[in-house]
Design a protein around this motif. Sequence first.
Motif, PDB file in Angstrom:
ATOM      1  N   ARG A   1       2.233   4.260   2.475  1.00  0.00           N
ATOM      2  CA  ARG A   1       1.628   2.987   2.028  1.00  0.00           C
ATOM      3  C   ARG A   1       2.438   1.801   2.528  1.00  0.00           C
ATOM      4  O   ARG A   1       1.892   0.762   2.884  1.00  0.00           O
ATOM      5  CB  ARG A   1       1.555   2.963   0.494  1.00  0.00           C
ATOM      6  CG  ARG A   1       0.492   3.886  -0.066  1.00  0.00           C
ATOM      7  CD  ARG A   1       0.681   4.066  -1.564  1.00  0.00           C
ATOM      8  NE  ARG A   1       0.731   2.817  -2.281  1.00  0.00           N
ATOM      9  CZ  ARG A   1       1.521   2.583  -3.336  1.00  0.00           C
ATOM     10  NH1 ARG A   1       2.317   3.526  -3.808  1.00  0.00           N
ATOM     11  NH2 ARG A   1       1.509   1.414  -3.922  1.00  0.00           N
TER      12      ARG A   1
ATOM     13  N   TYR B   1       4.362   6.899  -0.786  1.00  0.00           N
ATOM     14  CA  TYR B   1       4.907   5.541  -0.810  1.00  0.00           C
ATOM     15  C   TYR B   1       5.323   5.113   0.588  1.00  0.00           C
ATOM     16  O   TYR B   1       5.020   3.993   1.032  1.00  0.00           O
ATOM     17  CB  TYR B   1       6.080   5.392  -1.793  1.00  0.00           C
ATOM     18  CG  TYR B   1       6.331   3.917  -1.967  1.00  0.00           C
ATOM     19  CD1 TYR B   1       5.680   3.211  -2.963  1.00  0.00           C
ATOM     20  CD2 TYR B   1       7.087   3.219  -1.040  1.00  0.00           C
ATOM     21  CE1 TYR B   1       5.802   1.844  -3.058  1.00  0.00           C
ATOM     22  CE2 TYR B   1       7.211   1.846  -1.120  1.00  0.00           C
ATOM     23  CZ  TYR B   1       6.571   1.168  -2.131  1.00  0.00           C
ATOM     24  OH  TYR B   1       6.678  -0.185  -2.205  1.00  0.00           O
TER      25      TYR B   1
ATOM     26  N   LYS C   1       6.594   9.206 -11.341  1.00  0.00           N
ATOM     27  CA  LYS C   1       8.057   9.400 -11.342  1.00  0.00           C
ATOM     28  C   LYS C   1       8.599   9.376 -12.764  1.00  0.00           C
ATOM     29  O   LYS C   1       9.464  10.163 -13.121  1.00  0.00           O
ATOM     30  CB  LYS C   1       8.744   8.289 -10.530  1.00  0.00           C
ATOM     31  CG  LYS C   1       8.528   8.452  -9.040  1.00  0.00           C
ATOM     32  CD  LYS C   1       9.232   7.367  -8.261  1.00  0.00           C
ATOM     33  CE  LYS C   1       8.501   6.059  -8.340  1.00  0.00           C
ATOM     34  NZ  LYS C   1       8.199   5.391  -7.101  1.00  0.00           N
TER      35      LYS C   1
ATOM     36  N   ILE D   1      -0.017   1.565  -7.397  1.00  0.00           N
ATOM     37  CA  ILE D   1       1.297   1.216  -7.978  1.00  0.00           C
ATOM     38  C   ILE D   1       1.469   1.929  -9.323  1.00  0.00           C
ATOM     39  O   ILE D   1       2.501   2.545  -9.594  1.00  0.00           O
ATOM     40  CB  ILE D   1       1.451  -0.310  -8.151  1.00  0.00           C
ATOM     41  CG1 ILE D   1       1.439  -1.006  -6.788  1.00  0.00           C
ATOM     42  CG2 ILE D   1       2.742  -0.640  -8.889  1.00  0.00           C
ATOM     43  CD1 ILE D   1       1.538  -2.525  -6.847  1.00  0.00           C
TER      44      ILE D   1
ATOM     45  N   SER E   1       2.093   5.597  -8.807  1.00  0.00           N
ATOM     46  CA  SER E   1       3.387   5.825  -8.160  1.00  0.00           C
ATOM     47  C   SER E   1       4.512   5.729  -9.200  1.00  0.00           C
ATOM     48  O   SER E   1       5.367   6.623  -9.308  1.00  0.00           O
ATOM     49  CB  SER E   1       3.571   4.772  -7.058  1.00  0.00           C
ATOM     50  OG  SER E   1       4.899   4.710  -6.625  1.00  0.00           O
ATOM     51  N   ILE E   2       4.504   4.660  -9.969  1.00  0.00           N
ATOM     52  CA  ILE E   2       5.568   4.466 -10.963  1.00  0.00           C
ATOM     53  C   ILE E   2       5.489   5.530 -12.064  1.00  0.00           C
ATOM     54  O   ILE E   2       6.470   6.190 -12.400  1.00  0.00           O
ATOM     55  CB  ILE E   2       5.483   3.046 -11.574  1.00  0.00           C
ATOM     56  CG1 ILE E   2       5.854   2.013 -10.492  1.00  0.00           C
ATOM     57  CG2 ILE E   2       6.384   2.908 -12.799  1.00  0.00           C
ATOM     58  CD1 ILE E   2       5.663   0.565 -10.913  1.00  0.00           C
TER      59      ILE E   2
ATOM     60  N   PHE F   1       5.078  -7.810  -6.885  1.00  0.00           N
ATOM     61  CA  PHE F   1       3.953  -7.238  -6.127  1.00  0.00           C
ATOM     62  C   PHE F   1       2.634  -7.772  -6.687  1.00  0.00           C
ATOM     63  O   PHE F   1       1.677  -7.958  -5.963  1.00  0.00           O
ATOM     64  CB  PHE F   1       3.977  -5.703  -6.179  1.00  0.00           C
ATOM     65  CG  PHE F   1       5.087  -5.100  -5.352  1.00  0.00           C
ATOM     66  CD1 PHE F   1       5.135  -5.286  -3.979  1.00  0.00           C
ATOM     67  CD2 PHE F   1       6.101  -4.358  -5.935  1.00  0.00           C
ATOM     68  CE1 PHE F   1       6.161  -4.752  -3.202  1.00  0.00           C
ATOM     69  CE2 PHE F   1       7.129  -3.822  -5.176  1.00  0.00           C
ATOM     70  CZ  PHE F   1       7.156  -4.014  -3.805  1.00  0.00           C
TER      71      PHE F   1
END
Length: 434
Positions: A168, A165, A187, A180, A183-184, A207
């Motif tokens: 990026r 992240y 987690k 995205i 990434s989300i 975004f």
Amino acid sequence: MRMYDLIMKKRNGGELYEEEIRYFVEGYTKGTIPDYQVSALMMAVFFQKMTAQETAALTMAMAHSGDMLDLSAIRGIKVDKHSTGGVGDKTSLALTPMVAACGIPVAKMSGRGLGHTGGTIDKLESFPGFTTALSTEQFIENVNKIGIAIMGQTADLAPADKKLYALRDVTATVDNMSLIASSIMSKKLAAGADAIVLDVKTGSGAFMKEEQDARALAEEMVRIGVHAGRKTVAVISDMDQPLGYAVGNALEVKEAIDTLNGHGPADFVELCLTLGSQMLLAGGMAETEEEARKKLQKVINDGSALKKLAEFVEAQGGDSRAVYDTELLPKAELIQPIPAPASGYVSRIVCDEVGICSLILGGGRETKESEIDLAVGLVLCKKVGDYVQMGEPLAMMHANDPEKASQASERFLAACTISAAPPVARPLIKAILS
Ligand code: URA
């Protein structure tokens, strides 16, 4: 395997295999693959995109790059909620005590502000003494004891995402749907909840500016969550103007407290009820949306959600007196109106620009190391569709530096359009996908 070959394959539009994705994620996390090669790959992904299989493989590789939290010691169905990021998005502050007061155990991992968007942890630090640096044991104990705990992303949770992240963020490769989504979801999967409710934002403050992109992102994340065995629901909501009226850390905390006192802005209350209903349904605390809404409304009306917020703040070292007396929250020295330059309907407020105004005032970070000013920000007086008279305040600015205040005021006015005719209303909730 060579990183060079992976970059070339993606650059030429090829599809990466699962083991190739695992190879670069592991290598990057360990530090054996350098930033410049991963930057090149991210840019190739940005232009060539990823298939659903590649996105799922990237998510799983990042989720497993560190600890996978085991929340089995917490009783009940753990439901997590995540927003893709917005301006004035203080939803977690009001929603988590609401659902916890309804009996859903909230074991939440939250982030700090990112670009023009704010972060829950920064906002919570408006309570003097509040900390999110909890050990996993403390985190679990707090959820079992009071029903709610929030901690920051630890170094051991999805470390590959943390590194990627940051890379990026400085290589103009954030706004890619697969990046995205992975990434989300990496987690969220590593954070161990049984069910995940996603708030996918669309509009000028999000975004994903276009609704069709937000929908594609939501579908991708739901697919990944379901594939990983977690019940996953996505709500697509409007972020074309700030949510509620307040933008800025302590100002948003105050608005969340007002909401728990039954005086919340209509759009914010509606979003909390919509997301909260999905959380109660996913957690087995309601059979229908109507029943869920009634339960959520009840914990606002009887004060139990506000009490839950106070218990939570106190359990994490914060001064819970501020929950009942918001005068104790950080306050700015200068509070001044931004007058409307003309009479008419507010037809547009470019939302990310309002986030940037808050950044200019000091409410966000310019660099990773910046200290943020919790007191500053803006409180809108008018929302899109409202009529304003020339000279009436469009917003109140809360600042600690006159120079920054005049910069932010100019930028805010440039972000607002006042027209003779009222604008076409945009619905707040665009879709619910499960
Ligand atoms: N939030 C995240 O956690 N990751 C992204 O890539 C974008 C928003």
